[in-house]
Structure formats: structure tokens, C-alpha cells
Scaffold this motif. Structure first.
Motif, PDB file in Angstrom:
ATOM      1  N   GLY A  85      47.134  41.865  47.100  1.00 52.80           N
ATOM      2  CA  GLY A  85      46.576  42.202  45.795  1.00 52.80           C
ATOM      3  C   GLY A  85      47.323  43.337  45.118  1.00 52.80           C
ATOM      4  O   GLY A  85      47.621  43.280  43.925  1.00 52.80           O
ATOM      5  N   ILE A  86      47.609  44.369  45.873  1.00 51.48           N
ATOM      6  CA  ILE A  86      48.343  45.513  45.319  1.00 51.48           C
ATOM      7  C   ILE A  86      49.755  45.089  44.905  1.00 51.48           C
ATOM      8  O   ILE A  86      50.228  45.458  43.822  1.00 51.48           O
ATOM      9  CB  ILE A  86      48.382  46.672  46.337  1.00 51.48           C
ATOM     10  N   ALA A  87      50.415  44.309  45.751  1.00 51.34           N
ATOM     11  CA  ALA A  87      51.774  43.859  45.424  1.00 51.34           C
ATOM     12  C   ALA A  87      51.788  42.987  44.174  1.00 51.34           C
ATOM     13  O   ALA A  87      52.668  43.139  43.312  1.00 51.34           O
ATOM     14  CB  ALA A  87      52.370  43.092  46.601  1.00 51.34           C
ATOM     15  N   THR A  88      50.826  42.090  44.052  1.00 48.84           N
ATOM     16  CA  THR A  88      50.764  41.230  42.878  1.00 48.84           C
ATOM     17  C   THR A  88      50.488  42.034  41.619  1.00 48.84           C
ATOM     18  O   THR A  88      51.102  41.806  40.578  1.00 48.84           O
ATOM     19  CB  THR A  88      49.688  40.155  43.067  1.00 48.84           C
ATOM     20  N   GLY A  89      49.583  42.993  41.720  1.00 50.78           N
ATOM     21  CA  GLY A  89      49.279  43.839  40.567  1.00 50.78           C
ATOM     22  C   GLY A  89      50.481  44.641  40.111  1.00 50.78           C
ATOM     23  O   GLY A  89      50.761  44.749  38.914  1.00 50.78           O
ATOM     24  N   LYS A  90      51.202  45.197  41.059  1.00 47.71           N
ATOM     25  CA  LYS A  90      52.393  45.980  40.706  1.00 47.71           C
ATOM     26  C   LYS A  90      53.492  45.084  40.127  1.00 47.71           C
ATOM     27  O   LYS A  90      54.229  45.498  39.228  1.00 47.71           O
ATOM     28  CB  LYS A  90      52.936  46.729  41.922  1.00 47.71           C
ATOM     29  N   ALA A  91      53.602  43.851  40.630  1.00 44.12           N
ATOM     30  CA  ALA A  91      54.610  42.940  40.093  1.00 44.12           C
ATOM     31  C   ALA A  91      54.281  42.554  38.651  1.00 44.12           C
ATOM     32  O   ALA A  91      55.167  42.529  37.786  1.00 44.12           O
ATOM     33  CB  ALA A  91      54.709  41.690  40.959  1.00 44.12           C
ATOM     34  N   VAL A  92      53.019  42.275  38.374  1.00 39.29           N
ATOM     35  CA  VAL A  92      52.616  41.941  37.015  1.00 39.29           C
ATOM     36  C   VAL A  92      52.848  43.129  36.083  1.00 39.29           C
ATOM     37  O   VAL A  92      53.318  42.972  34.950  1.00 39.29           O
ATOM     38  CB  VAL A  92      51.140  41.493  36.989  1.00 39.29           C
ATOM     39  N   GLU A  93      52.532  44.313  36.575  1.00 40.18           N
ATOM     40  CA  GLU A  93      52.758  45.528  35.785  1.00 40.18           C
ATOM     41  C   GLU A  93      54.244  45.723  35.480  1.00 40.18           C
ATOM     42  O   GLU A  93      54.621  46.050  34.349  1.00 40.18           O
ATOM     43  CB  GLU A  93      52.205  46.721  36.554  1.00 40.18           C
ATOM     44  N   SER A  94      55.092  45.513  36.465  1.00 40.55           N
ATOM     45  CA  SER A  94      56.523  45.713  36.244  1.00 40.55           C
ATOM     46  C   SER A  94      57.117  44.613  35.366  1.00 40.55           C
ATOM     47  O   SER A  94      58.042  44.877  34.595  1.00 40.55           O
ATOM     48  CB  SER A  94      57.267  45.806  37.567  1.00 40.55           C
ATOM     49  N   ILE A  95      56.594  43.393  35.445  1.00 42.83           N
ATOM     50  CA  ILE A  95      57.054  42.334  34.543  1.00 42.83           C
ATOM     51  C   ILE A  95      56.644  42.667  33.110  1.00 42.83           C
ATOM     52  O   ILE A  95      57.397  42.419  32.163  1.00 42.83           O
ATOM     53  CB  ILE A  95      56.503  40.962  34.979  1.00 42.83           C
ATOM     54  N   GLY A  96      55.474  43.263  32.947  1.00 40.87           N
ATOM     55  CA  GLY A  96      55.049  43.677  31.618  1.00 40.87           C
ATOM     56  C   GLY A  96      55.948  44.760  31.036  1.00 40.87           C
ATOM     57  O   GLY A  96      56.175  44.814  29.830  1.00 40.87           O
ATOM     58  N   ARG A  97      56.464  45.620  31.884  1.00 39.56           N
ATOM     59  CA  ARG A  97      57.349  46.689  31.414  1.00 39.56           C
ATOM     60  C   ARG A  97      58.767  46.190  31.153  1.00 39.56           C
ATOM     61  O   ARG A  97      59.434  46.679  30.239  1.00 39.56           O
ATOM     62  CB  ARG A  97      57.398  47.822  32.441  1.00 39.56           C
ATOM     63  N   GLN A  98      59.248  45.280  32.003  1.00 39.41           N
ATOM     64  CA  GLN A  98      60.615  44.761  31.862  1.00 39.41           C
ATOM     65  C   GLN A  98      60.602  43.242  31.956  1.00 39.41           C
ATOM     66  O   GLN A  98      60.875  42.671  33.021  1.00 39.41           O
ATOM     67  CB  GLN A  98      61.519  45.327  32.942  1.00 39.41           C
ATOM     68  N   PRO A  99      60.275  42.565  30.876  1.00 44.19           N
ATOM     69  CA  PRO A  99      60.195  41.097  30.930  1.00 44.19           C
ATOM     70  C   PRO A  99      61.529  40.423  31.249  1.00 44.19           C
ATOM     71  O   PRO A  99      61.552  39.311  31.780  1.00 44.19           O
ATOM     72  CB  PRO A  99      59.733  40.705  29.525  1.00 44.19           C
TER      73      PRO A  99
END
Length: 68
Positions: A19-33
């Protein structure tokens, strides 16, 4: 009883980690699409390693149940 607790803790830890890894990945994709493909690849690799650790814990618990 101890084997149930062991696999429960392994599943809980794995679920939290995923869950934490998925959340951080979504957050980083939002910052750098533009880096989405690299982030997604690393996410999938990490999730596979977490899931493998959970499966190994399950195998150890099954061995404990049937051998001891």
C-alpha cells in the motif's frame, strides 16, 4: 496457533508495504508524468519482491504445520 499469527503478520506487513509503495508511486507519477513508465516498472518489481516474501512465509508456516 503460532503459525496463524506468523502468516497473519507476514500478510499484514506485506499489505502495508504494498500500500505504501503504491501510494508513493502514484504520488511520484503525479509529480513527474513523463517518468511514468520507469516508475511503474520499478513499482511492479518491488511488488513482486514483497509478494515473494509473503509466499515464502506461507511456505515456512505450512512446513511448520506439517513437519512439527
Amino acid at each position: 496457533m503460532a503459525s496463524a499469527v506468523a502468516i497473519g503478520l507476514a500478510a499484514l506487513g506485506g499489505g502495508l508495504g504494498m500500500g505504501i509503495a503504491t501510494g508513493k508511486a502514484v504520488e511520484s507519477i503525479g509529480r513527474q508524468p513523463e517518468a511514468e513508465s520507469k516508475i511503474r516498472t520499478m513499482l511492479m518489481l518491488g511488488l513482486v519482491f514483497i509478494e515473494t516474501a509473503i509466499i515464502y512465509a506461507l511456505l515456512v508456516v505450512i512446513l511448520i504445520i506439517f513437519v512439527l
